[in-house]
Design a protein around this motif. Sequence first.
Motif, short mmCIF file in Angstrom:
data_model
loop_
_atom_site.label_atom_id
_atom_site.label_comp_id
_atom_site.label_asym_id
_atom_site.label_seq_id
_atom_site.Cartn_x
_atom_site.Cartn_y
_atom_site.Cartn_z
N CYS A 16 0.80 -1.11 -0.08
CA CYS A 16 0.09 0.14 0.01
C CYS A 16 0.76 1.22 0.03
O CYS A 16 0.60 2.17 -0.62
CB CYS A 16 -0.97 0.00 1.15
N PHE A 19 2.41 1.45 -3.16
CA PHE A 19 1.54 2.19 -4.28
C PHE A 19 1.09 3.82 -4.36
O PHE A 19 1.16 4.28 -5.13
CB PHE A 19 0.03 1.53 -4.22
N LYS A 20 1.40 4.02 -2.83
CA LYS A 20 0.98 5.73 -2.78
C LYS A 20 2.11 6.35 -3.30
O LYS A 20 1.98 7.44 -3.78
CB LYS A 20 0.87 5.72 -1.22
N ILE A 22 4.47 5.22 -5.66
CA ILE A 22 4.16 5.73 -7.15
C ILE A 22 3.32 6.35 -7.60
O ILE A 22 3.21 7.02 -8.78
CB ILE A 22 4.11 4.00 -7.30
N ARG A 23 1.74 6.33 -6.87
CA ARG A 23 0.87 7.31 -7.38
C ARG A 23 1.37 8.72 -7.58
O ARG A 23 0.93 9.44 -8.26
CB ARG A 23 -0.41 7.03 -6.54
N ARG A 24 2.10 9.25 -6.49
CA ARG A 24 2.49 10.56 -6.24
C ARG A 24 3.46 11.12 -7.30
O ARG A 24 3.52 11.85 -7.76
CB ARG A 24 3.09 10.85 -4.93
N GLN A 26 3.49 9.74 -10.20
CA GLN A 26 2.60 9.52 -11.69
C GLN A 26 2.02 11.30 -11.52
O GLN A 26 2.01 11.61 -12.41
CB GLN A 26 1.76 8.70 -11.78
N LEU A 27 1.48 11.35 -10.50
CA LEU A 27 0.81 12.62 -10.44
C LEU A 27 1.73 14.01 -10.72
O LEU A 27 1.32 14.90 -11.44
CB LEU A 27 -0.04 13.08 -9.22
N GLN A 30 2.54 13.69 -14.35
CA GLN A 30 1.43 14.63 -15.07
C GLN A 30 1.60 16.07 -15.11
O GLN A 30 1.43 16.78 -16.15
CB GLN A 30 0.07 13.99 -14.69
#
Length: 77
Positions: A16, A19-20, A22-24, A26-27, A30
């Motif tokens: 978890c 994932f957090k 990696i998501r940060r 990615q954001l 972007q």
Amino acid sequence: MADDLEGNRVNFQKWCDKFKVIRRIQLLQQAANAYDLEPDERFGAWFQAMEPISVHESHHALGDEPSHSGDHKGSSS
């Protein structure tokens, strides 16, 4: 953190957290793609002409003098 816990159980907290992160990333990627930056040749020339400073000079500039003879901060020796 270990991938697995005792008894061959999956460490979901670790996954978890991964994932957090990696998501940060990615954001942030972007958001960075929304900018169209052009290099400034004058800045590039100035930056390339700068003389590098030593590790000692960088610590002094930050007001964080490194300890001498390999001692680590906080050590009692």
